[in-house]
Write an enzyme that holds these catalytic residues in place. Sequence first.
Site: not given
Length: 284
Positions: A71, A107
């Site tokens: 990420k 997210d």
Amino acid sequence: MSAPTNGRLAGVIGWPVHHSLSPLMHSYWLRQHGIVGAYVPLPIAPENFARCVGAMPLMGFAGASITVPHKEAAFALSATLDEDARATGAVNTLLFADGFVHGRNTDVSGFAASLAEQIGTDAARRGPSVVLGAGGAARAIVVALARAGGGEIRLINRTKDRAETLARSLAGIANVRPIAWGNWTDAFAGAKLLVNTTSLGMMGKDPLDVPLAALPGDSAVADIVYNPLETALLKAAHARGLKTMDGLGMLMHQAVPAFAAWFGMTPKVTPELRDILVKALYRA
Ligand code: ATR
């Protein structure tokens, strides 16, 4: 949205990635929407990440989901970043468009949507909230809780330095107070929401041992772990009659804007999708 929806490819990049439920989820939505496309697992080692991502648009990929450990690398190579990617320093969704790699973080909104669905936003709005962990997942959840307007966020991490670093880096966005691991009395006093963002309680990891009895009776408990679906933490919260949220909701909701960006249609999080994922978890 009127983007072309057929013949498109997307996938999930991780290392490892064989355990990911994302291919099952996106393939279900592709079928639901009658889109002729594919979503595949892409096991890519860290040293090959940038090279592989660079080649993907040439192979017809519309984008990719990004999971552990990529990420931050995805953040670093994105030409543009959305607000949540900038706030968290992490990208979980890549979109290849107009010759550029666009990085997004879904997210944050995924956690917020799941919280709204399973617990209600009130718990986060009223605060204070307690967050266990100070990794990438914790950053996304702290940003989501701050956006919900919940006031103080008490951050408890085994390594206190990491909690302090997170608190400093999000100082402009969230009111984070680091508390030492084990100081449950201070952390839980008057708390309205407890969120576990650590890997404790996950299949094959150590159990998470927190004295839930010290949480107020009107609080709620969320766990981002989804394997097992009912972690020992959630079991204990159920036993006390507290509202709970499991990790599958965040997984499903973070995928919605990603699918929409790649395939041009906004999919729905349905009980049927949840059943499919739960069955796959049990099979595994
Ligand atoms: P992610 O990006 O998925 O959040 P991570 O950055 O590896 O993953 O963070 C994992 C979190 O779980 C961290 O907060 C970690 O605590 P440390 O910062 O002290 O490492 C926490 N964690 C993992 N194993 C733990 C354990 N046995 N006890 C307490 N916390 C643990």
